[in-house]
Design an enzyme around this catalytic site. Sequence first.
Site, PDB file in Angstrom:
ATOM      1  N   ASP A 192       0.882  -1.334  -0.435  1.00 57.96           N
ATOM      2  CA  ASP A 192      -0.234  -0.191   0.128  1.00 57.96           C
ATOM      3  C   ASP A 192       0.833   1.458   0.167  1.00 57.96           C
ATOM      4  OD1 ASP A 192      -2.867   1.310   0.670  1.00 57.96           O
ATOM      5  OD2 ASP A 192      -1.682   2.140   1.967  1.00 57.96           O
ATOM      6  N   GLU A 228      13.261 -15.692  -1.589  1.00 62.43           N
ATOM      7  CA  GLU A 228      14.029 -16.923  -1.201  1.00 62.43           C
ATOM      8  C   GLU A 228      13.332 -18.131  -0.849  1.00 62.43           C
ATOM      9  OE1 GLU A 228      15.680 -15.710   2.562  1.00 62.43           O
ATOM     10  OE2 GLU A 228      16.530 -13.977   2.127  1.00 62.43           O
TER      11      GLU A 228
END
Length: 508
Positions: A192, A228
């Site tokens: 956001d 990852e």
Amino acid sequence: MPETWWRGAAIYQVYLRSFADGNGDGTGDLAGLRARLPYIADLGMNAIWLNPWYPSPMADGGYDVADYRDIHPDFGTLAEAEEFINEAHALGIKVIIDVVPNHSSVASEWFQEALRDPSKRDRFWFADEPANEWKSIFGGPAWSQVDDGQWYLHLFDPGQPDFNWTNPEVHQEFHDVLRFWFDRGVDGIRIDSAALLGKDFAGGDPDGYTDLPEVHEIYRSWRRLSDEYDQRILIGEVWFADQERFASYLRPDEMHTAFNFDFLAAPWDCAKLRASIEQTLATHIPLGAPPTWVLSNHDVARVVTRYGRAETSWDHGERRDGVPSDLELGYRRSRAAALLAMALPGSIYVYQGEELGLPEVDAIPDELRQDPMFTRSGGTVPGRDGCRVPMPWSGEEPPFGFGAGDTWMPQPADWRKLTVETQEADLGSMLNLYRTALTIRREHLGDGSLTWLDLGPQVLAFTRESGLTCVVNFGPDPVRLPAHGRLLLASGSLDGDALPAETAVWLA
């Protein structure tokens, strides 16, 4: 670049407190969402994006987050959230959640600690006096005073203190939050107000807090973290007219994709929509990033209402709340716009109720409005409540199957014609148009490219790699369709081989 789920996904936005109520208290919740998951799957969605579901005083509809590692008790529990993620995955639906890195909540542990202990205040922007004359995006001053006389910065509501991103603790906190949710199976993070994190109190370009250079290193670190994990994505809420600035967030080491507000804000105009599409493709293709196509969301007047106005573009600074709208015209245009957006290369976002053709609700009594835009403007800006009214599911009167009790925001009585139950029985309904289009899209569209066709200045037409051709007539008169084998789908009735005004078709 190899195909991945998010490059051509159909993503359904759930504003949780307005989607479905499972416990009868009038507020949507996880129990209601879990019960309605088959509806979202049957609609043909690949993913769900959820607005904030965290504990919050709700000063700004949950975007004032008090605790990122829990669920608001009105919505359910953390255990229910984990079950929801598992159940969505079992239906083949990915889960995207909101993270709000620009600001916190005055109810958060960090801010309460800062009030008690001034030595902890450097996680936020505190000063002995306002550092400048910045105005809140919601109206009024952007600085508020605490009891001991100091002032803190809030670009939005006073209940949303801005984080100080020069403090390493803030960086570490958000890295931990991302891991917390990725470890629980969340597939994507929607960021956001992504461009606002940096602050230059001396002024800066363009306003001292938008798109400062340091924000990019923040998102590079987030990208390294997300990489990852397997197939986890970052989605930016980034709104710039300057496409070069917009594109800087989509570099291969930053966000995977970002909301395309230029397309959302464009008016119902053939030349301007084509220009928006061409600009979007020109921005994304060199970066290897897929475009996103958005017609509405929880901050914007609903598309049926917007497309029925004399001025059909969108601008947050000029919301045009309450401006008269020809809803029949807006309905026809929004059906055509749905086929246009779903045929374009990239991913598509559908805001809950868009598939039902819900209009904006303007006639909300002032005493029931909850958007801080309304209160901070002294009631001159009605705000965003009108696009957040709870979903109508079934029945002849409110709450229309939303739950067992009254809804937190009242529903119009004439929504009986727009319920899911009513539209499922009508083969020509907006709901069945979306279901059919999303089924075809899953097989023939999504990621890729397009080839433009020239069918005249008032017609937007292109062909996709699969051979599907989309034609939209923006002009006042019917136009002849190009040569084709068969009609796959039309947004409205055709006149033989002629395409009427305000109508779109998919051809094979």
